[in-house]
Design a protein around this motif. Structure first.
Motif, PDB file in Angstrom:
ATOM      1  N   GLN A  78       0.831  -1.210   0.000  1.00 38.48           N
ATOM      2  CA  GLN A  78       0.000   0.000   0.000  1.00 38.48           C
ATOM      3  C   GLN A  78       0.863   1.256   0.000  1.00 38.48           C
ATOM      4  OE1 GLN A  78      -3.416  -0.077  -0.490  1.00 38.48           O
ATOM      5  NE2 GLN A  78      -2.839   2.043  -0.939  1.00 38.48           N
ATOM      6  N   ARG A  79       1.991   1.196   0.722  1.00 34.45           N
ATOM      7  CA  ARG A  79       2.888   2.367   0.749  1.00 34.45           C
ATOM      8  C   ARG A  79       3.460   2.634  -0.648  1.00 34.45           C
ATOM      9  NH1 ARG A  79       4.026   0.908   6.143  1.00 34.45           N
ATOM     10  NH2 ARG A  79       5.772  -0.447   5.629  1.00 34.45           N
ATOM     11  N   ASN A  82       0.761   4.167  -2.714  1.00 33.36           N
ATOM     12  CA  ASN A  82       0.572   5.582  -2.365  1.00 33.36           C
ATOM     13  C   ASN A  82       1.635   6.457  -3.042  1.00 33.36           C
ATOM     14  OD1 ASN A  82      -1.544   4.820  -0.779  1.00 33.36           O
ATOM     15  ND2 ASN A  82      -0.446   4.975   1.171  1.00 33.36           N
ATOM     16  N   GLN A  86       1.097   9.423  -5.707  1.00 32.60           N
ATOM     17  CA  GLN A  86       1.605  10.778  -5.457  1.00 32.60           C
ATOM     18  C   GLN A  86       2.445  11.294  -6.625  1.00 32.60           C
ATOM     19  OE1 GLN A  86       3.713  10.820  -1.790  1.00 32.60           O
ATOM     20  NE2 GLN A  86       3.270  12.965  -1.405  1.00 32.60           N
TER      21      GLN A  86
END
Ligand SMILES: NC(=O)c1ccc[n+]([C@@H]2O[C@H](COP(=O)([O-])OP(=O)(O)OC[C@H]3O[C@@H](n4cnc5c(N)ncnc54)[C@H](OP(=O)(O)O)[C@@H]3O)[C@@H](O)[C@H]2O)c1
Length: 262
Positions: A78-79, A82, A86
């Motif tokens: 998930q990081r 993300n 971004q």
């Protein structure tokens, strides 16, 4: 017209943001340079961050981002997702290639071996899809490719764990293809025969028609550009397995049992 068919116009990969897992070694490593040379941005993942940096450096390409991750860890995935959101706002293609193989010795039957293999090959793929899917939905024509194996076609000796994980992968991807078709997200399954990589270098049995990792990468990129549902190779080998799989069970098992005695 059935929405099951992949769309007629194939998106140009030169404008694509692609995320490739299992890029530190073998087939994934062989995909890095040709993909980076042809796409807009390539994000590469595996657990070994140093090896990823080395692989990226060796290509001489400057559009590669290294994102070390363990695909059995949903938070880590998930990081990375993300970060992709971004920086790029979307993901066009996920190539979920990372995987492992362990063979079963029925004399020392060990459920922990199954847990490791299925956790990486099936759940690792599912976890990767969970992280990537919202970003694929932001692409005009998202594309999910999952790495399976030709072992998915039929049960083979000592492949109880690996084969189960890959047969489940085929099932999972085909069902995803059905359900993502209305959203114009394409899905492909990759089913290689034997490919020379660190994974198969450990095998102590004959590997007929084994090809190099760069030959495998060429086949995958060709299939990826066409968005072919099933990318399988080398064709001569995969067709033989498909043919054996079609035989009546008693005949099929006579053939596969003869393989186990070799
Ligand atoms: N070679 C063949 O004959 C063959 C045939 C059919 C299918 N396949 C499939 O092709 C894929 C690649 O295999 P390969 O032969 O290229 O093997 P490989 O050389 O061992 O590469 C496996 C890759 O997966 C990564 N990986 C493994 N576990 C991971 C985890 N938990 N999290 C993140 N990354 C992980 C490894 O990197 P780290 O160790 O750095 O994490 C490595 O980059 C696998 O899914 C395999 O089942 C291979």
């Amino acid at each position: 017209m059935s929405s099951f068919k992949q769309q007629a116009t194939k998106p140009d990969i030169s404008q694509q943001v692609i995320w490739l897992t299992g890029a530190s070694s073998g087939i994934g490593e062989a995909l890095v340079k040709p993909l980076a040379e042809q796409c807009k941005t390539l994000i590469i993942s595996a657990r070994n961050g140093e090896k990823l940096q080395q692989v990226a450096h060796d290509t001489g390409c400057h559009n590669i981002t290294c994102a070390p991750v363990d695909i059995t860890n949903r938070d880590q995935l998930q990081r990375v997702a993300n970060d992709i959101e971004q920086h790029y706002g979307r993901l066009d293609t996920l190539i979920a290639n990372a995987g492992t193989c362990e063979y079963v010795d029925v004399g020392q039957f060990d459920a922990a071996l199954f847990e490791r293999v299925i956790n990486t090959n099936l759940m690792g793929l599912v976890n990767s899809v969970e992280a990537a899917l919202p970003l694929l939905r932001k692409s005009q024509r998202g594309y999910l490719l999952g790495m399976s194996s030709s072992v998915a076609y039929l049960p083979l000796t000592r492949a109880q764990a690996y084969g189960s994980s890959k047969a489940a992968t085929n099932h999972f991807l085909e069902a995803m293809k059905i359900d993502l078709a209305p959203e114009q997200i394409d899905v492909s399954v990759i089913c290689p025969g034997f490919v020379k990589t660190p994974l198969t270098d450990q095998n102590d049995f004959p590997m007929p028609m084994r090809i190099s990792a760069s030959e495998a990468a060429t086949e995958i990129i060709q299939g990826l550009k066409q968005r072919t549902w099933e990318i399988h190779f080398p064709r001569r080998f995969t067709r033989i397995l498909k043919l054996i799989a079609l035989l009546p069970a008693p005949l099929r098992m006579r053939i596969t049992q003869s393989m186990s005695r070799q």
